[in-house]
Write a protein that holds these residues in place. Structure first.
Motif, PDB file in Angstrom:
ATOM      1  N   GLY A 229       1.035  -1.010   0.452  1.00  0.00           N
ATOM      2  CA  GLY A 229       0.237  -0.246  -0.193  1.00  0.00           C
ATOM      3  C   GLY A 229       0.569   1.420  -0.153  1.00  0.00           C
ATOM      4  N   ASP A 230       0.485   1.906  -0.266  1.00  0.00           N
ATOM      5  CA  ASP A 230       1.097   3.547  -0.168  1.00  0.00           C
ATOM      6  C   ASP A 230       0.910   4.128   1.087  1.00  0.00           C
ATOM      7  N   PHE A 231       1.662   4.014   1.861  1.00  0.00           N
ATOM      8  CA  PHE A 231       1.394   4.328   3.746  1.00  0.00           C
ATOM      9  C   PHE A 231       2.318   5.241   4.050  1.00  0.00           C
ATOM     10  N   ASP A 232       3.011   5.983   3.008  1.00  0.00           N
ATOM     11  CA  ASP A 232       3.930   7.445   2.576  1.00  0.00           C
ATOM     12  C   ASP A 232       3.623   8.363   2.463  1.00  0.00           C
ATOM     13  N   GLY A 233       2.606   8.225   1.473  1.00  0.00           N
ATOM     14  CA  GLY A 233       1.709   9.515   0.411  1.00  0.00           C
ATOM     15  C   GLY A 233       2.550   9.931   0.066  1.00  0.00           C
ATOM     16  N   ASP A 234       3.297   9.418  -0.974  1.00  0.00           N
ATOM     17  CA  ASP A 234       3.845   9.310  -2.276  1.00  0.00           C
ATOM     18  C   ASP A 234       3.818   9.362  -3.376  1.00  0.00           C
ATOM     19  N   GLY A 235       2.814   8.456  -3.508  1.00  0.00           N
ATOM     20  CA  GLY A 235       1.753   7.497  -4.564  1.00  0.00           C
ATOM     21  C   GLY A 235       2.548   6.418  -4.895  1.00  0.00           C
ATOM     22  N   GLY A 236       3.017   5.734  -4.480  1.00  0.00           N
ATOM     23  CA  GLY A 236       4.281   4.666  -4.880  1.00  0.00           C
ATOM     24  C   GLY A 236       4.061   3.545  -4.001  1.00  0.00           C
ATOM     25  N   ASP A 237       4.422   2.388  -4.188  1.00  0.00           N
ATOM     26  CA  ASP A 237       4.302   1.226  -2.846  1.00  0.00           C
ATOM     27  C   ASP A 237       4.900   1.118  -2.099  1.00  0.00           C
ATOM     28  N   THR A 314      -6.492  -1.173  14.433  1.00  0.00           N
ATOM     29  CA  THR A 314      -6.672  -0.162  12.949  1.00  0.00           C
ATOM     30  C   THR A 314      -5.583   0.918  13.652  1.00  0.00           C
ATOM     31  N   VAL A 315      -4.657   1.151  12.081  1.00  0.00           N
ATOM     32  CA  VAL A 315      -3.507   1.935  12.882  1.00  0.00           C
ATOM     33  C   VAL A 315      -3.325   2.888  11.540  1.00  0.00           C
ATOM     34  N   TYR A 316      -4.146   4.705  12.167  1.00  0.00           N
ATOM     35  CA  TYR A 316      -4.635   5.089  10.799  1.00  0.00           C
ATOM     36  C   TYR A 316      -3.241   6.717  11.111  1.00  0.00           C
ATOM     37  N   ASN A 317      -3.006   6.511   9.164  1.00  0.00           N
ATOM     38  CA  ASN A 317      -1.727   7.511   8.715  1.00  0.00           C
ATOM     39  C   ASN A 317      -2.321   8.348   8.852  1.00  0.00           C
ATOM     40  N   LYS A 318      -2.020   9.331   8.788  1.00  0.00           N
ATOM     41  CA  LYS A 318      -2.562  11.169   8.776  1.00  0.00           C
ATOM     42  C   LYS A 318      -2.164  11.998   7.430  1.00  0.00           C
ATOM     43  N   LYS A 319      -2.582  12.814   6.786  1.00  0.00           N
ATOM     44  CA  LYS A 319      -2.628  12.893   5.589  1.00  0.00           C
ATOM     45  C   LYS A 319      -1.329  14.652   6.106  1.00  0.00           C
ATOM     46  N   ASP A 320      -0.187  13.936   5.562  1.00  0.00           N
ATOM     47  CA  ASP A 320       0.763  15.570   5.021  1.00  0.00           C
ATOM     48  C   ASP A 320       1.204  15.227   6.512  1.00  0.00           C
ATOM     49  N   GLY A 321       1.535  14.253   6.949  1.00  0.00           N
ATOM     50  CA  GLY A 321       1.627  13.489   8.225  1.00  0.00           C
ATOM     51  C   GLY A 321       2.941  12.234   8.245  1.00  0.00           C
ATOM     52  N   LYS A 322       2.841  11.685   9.444  1.00  0.00           N
ATOM     53  CA  LYS A 322       3.812  10.783   9.043  1.00  0.00           C
ATOM     54  C   LYS A 322       2.489   8.889   9.444  1.00  0.00           C
ATOM     55  N   PHE A 323       3.291   8.221   8.778  1.00  0.00           N
ATOM     56  CA  PHE A 323       2.159   7.103   9.140  1.00  0.00           C
ATOM     57  C   PHE A 323       2.233   6.555  11.439  1.00  0.00           C
ATOM     58  N   GLY A 324       0.501   6.754  11.230  1.00  0.00           N
ATOM     59  CA  GLY A 324       0.506   6.622  12.831  1.00  0.00           C
ATOM     60  C   GLY A 324       0.093   7.927  13.712  1.00  0.00           C
ATOM     61  N   ASP A 325       0.352   8.655  12.994  1.00  0.00           N
ATOM     62  CA  ASP A 325      -0.156  10.206  13.385  1.00  0.00           C
ATOM     63  C   ASP A 325      -1.344  10.236  14.101  1.00  0.00           C
ATOM     64  N   GLY A 326      -2.182   9.344  13.114  1.00  0.00           N
ATOM     65  CA  GLY A 326      -3.350   9.198  12.824  1.00  0.00           C
ATOM     66  C   GLY A 326      -4.703   8.420  14.303  1.00  0.00           C
ATOM     67  N   GLY A 327      -3.466   7.677  15.482  1.00  0.00           N
ATOM     68  CA  GLY A 327      -3.583   7.392  16.181  1.00  0.00           C
ATOM     69  C   GLY A 327      -4.272   6.369  15.593  1.00  0.00           C
ATOM     70  N   HIS A 328      -4.862   5.192  16.965  1.00  0.00           N
ATOM     71  CA  HIS A 328      -4.939   3.818  16.839  1.00  0.00           C
ATOM     72  C   HIS A 328      -6.849   3.297  16.991  1.00  0.00           C
TER      73      HIS A 328
END
Length: 483
Positions: A229-237, A314-328
């Motif tokens: 999945g695209d977990f770092d938001g750069d459009g790649g895998d 469920t571990v939440y990403n955060k747009k324009d943030g780091k993976f996991g910054d959205g809590g769980h």
């Protein structure tokens, strides 16, 4: 089973304690699949007709008298969904497919799909962990079977195990992990006391290098599940993996955007069965669900203290943030507005898939619990369609089993409905549908096809079984569903 009607406002569904779920499982009679349209984009559209197809791995199947040689049965999608448009079976006895069908090969133990050569058609990527290489028993291999307008057209050996008990192909996922424009394969490797997750880079052409590069390695431990999945938001895998061993357990999210593998996030909690990527809170970033989560006994704590019957972290990403910054959040059958009762050994969350089934921009999580008891029927199995009730809150949604209204069959001990789950727009109406495996059904197994309705109540959930498909030598059909 409560009927859930589609409404335009998601909050109305959540307020009612349900999401606009749809489930129909239709796997009925078969004829040969056909392709008349231009190549389309569904990840599992092998013949380019614009409909997603379903690949069912049957590693325990007998092929040409060879027990557990294994095959992959592809049920073609079409305007009437799964089961109405035929199926085809691919094995190492199929012309052009690498290898020879031999006892214990287990072709189809792992199945993934992607356009591996960029021709616009999805290809099958198949693991064969029991493949022998000369005198090296269970060396394992990974093959690509090429899709085309006329169906499958031969294949390519991507990886071959170089020693005994390497078991290459027991786990795999695909994506462009090194960002060079070619799809790659991530797979398990094993050597004596060490194991690793490794990458075979594309392209997959004659003369291309089959050398593996290590993604992550362990001593006295190894990978248990992997997804992309695209977990770092750069459009790649990127890759999410779970691992376990004698003294170490955990889950990590890794990216190779910088040219080297770097860890985006990690936890001591792990799973031996399922990971799923999806945007579960609708913020435009990719989140991660960890199914039937288990703690690392060496760690100080766990994200999910309540795990009776199984829990999904469920571990939440955060747009324009780091993976996991959205809590769980943690979801169990004891969570508010989750159907069912938490009981020991339910296996809730052991199998996962994701899709935006109601097309509201927020992915739902499809959850299987194959050892869930239904009444007095032990391990009859069930599945859930769960949606976010807000970041940090448990997911909510209804459950379905073979005693639910308009679901084919009758819940019986050992059916194991929910032993694997997958999604795809199998009827081409613009809404993803569900496929749910029940490998214990009538001793041979089956897949339940749940069509997502655009409007109105849920349509019937129908079954596709080996008998309806005219398959032979089959066992545990539905235990492995391609993604």
């Amino acid at each position: 089973m409560t009927q859930y009607v589609r409404t335009p406002a998601r909050n109305k569904l959540l307020a009612a304690g349900a999401l606009c779920a749809a489930t129909v499982l239709a796997l009925t009679g078969l004829t040969a699949g056909s392709a008349t349209a231009a190549p389309a984009k569904p990840r599992t559209d092998y013949n380019g007709d614009g409909y997603a197809d379903l690949a069912v791995g049957v590693p325990g199947a007998t092929v040409g008298g060879q027990a557990k040689a294994g095959y992959v049965n592809v049920v073609w999608g079409g305007a009437n969904g799964l089961g109405a448009h035929g199926s085809t079976t691919v094995s190492q006895s199929t012309a052009g497919v690498p290898g020879t069908a031999e006892a214990g090969d287990k072709f189809g133990k792992a199945v993934d799909s992607n356009d591996m050569n960029g021709d616009g058609y999805a290809d099958l990527v198949v693991g064969t962990p029991g493949e022998d290489m000369g005198t090296a028993l269970d060396a394992g291999s990974v093959a690509i079977v090429w899709g085309s307008a006329g169906g499958f057209k031969g294949g390519f050996t991507a990886v071959s195990g170089g020693g005994e008990s390497r078991n290459y192909g027991a786990l795999l996922t695909t994506g462009d992990f090194d960002k060079d424009g070619d799809k790659d394969i991530a797979l398990n490797t094993h050597f004596d006391e060490t194991s690793s997750l490794a990458m075979r880079s594309g392209p997959f052409t004659t003369g291309s290098s089959a050398k593996l590069s290590r993604i992550e390695g362990w001593h006295f431990a190894g990978p248990t599940v992997v997804t992309s999945g695209d977990f770092d938001g750069d459009g790649g895998d990127d890759i999410a993996l779970a691992y376990s061993g004698m003294e170490t357990k955990g889950t990590r999210v890794l990216s190779r955007a910088s040219g080297e593998w770097t860890s985006l996030w990690s936890t001591g909690d792990t799973t031996s069965t399922a990971l799923a990527a999806g945007d579960f809170d609708g913020d435009g970033s990719t989140d991660l669900a960890i199914g039937n989560v288990q703690p690392n006994p060496e760690a100080d704590g766990t994200a999910c203290e309540d795990r009776l019957g199984g829990a999904v972290l469920t571990v939440y990403n955060k747009k324009d943030g780091k993976f996991g910054d959205g809590g769980h959040s943690c979801t169990t059958q004891s969570s508010p507005s989750v159907a069912g009762d938490a009981e020991a050994d339910d296996n809730f969350g052991a199998h996962l898939a994701s899709a935006n089934v109601d097309q509201d921009g927020i992915d739902e999580l499809i959850v299987g619990a194959d050892t869930e008891a239904v009444g007095t029927a032990k391990s009859a199995g069930a599945y859930w369609v769960l949606a976010s009730a807000g970041t940090g809150k448990p997911l909510v949604g209804p459950s379905f089993d073979q005693n639910s209204t308009d679901v084919a069959g009758t819940a019986e001990a050992g059916d194991r409905l929910g032993a694997d789950v997958s999604t795809g727009d199998y009827n081409g109406d613009g809404y993803p549908d569900l496929a749910v495996g029940a490998p214990g059904e009538d001793g041979k197994g089956g897949v339940w096809y749940a069509r997502t309705p655009k409007d109105g109540p849920n349509p019937p959930v129908t079954s596709v079984t080996p008998g309806k498909l005219g398959l032979s030598g089959v066992t545990q059909y539905g235990a492995v569903l391609g993604k």
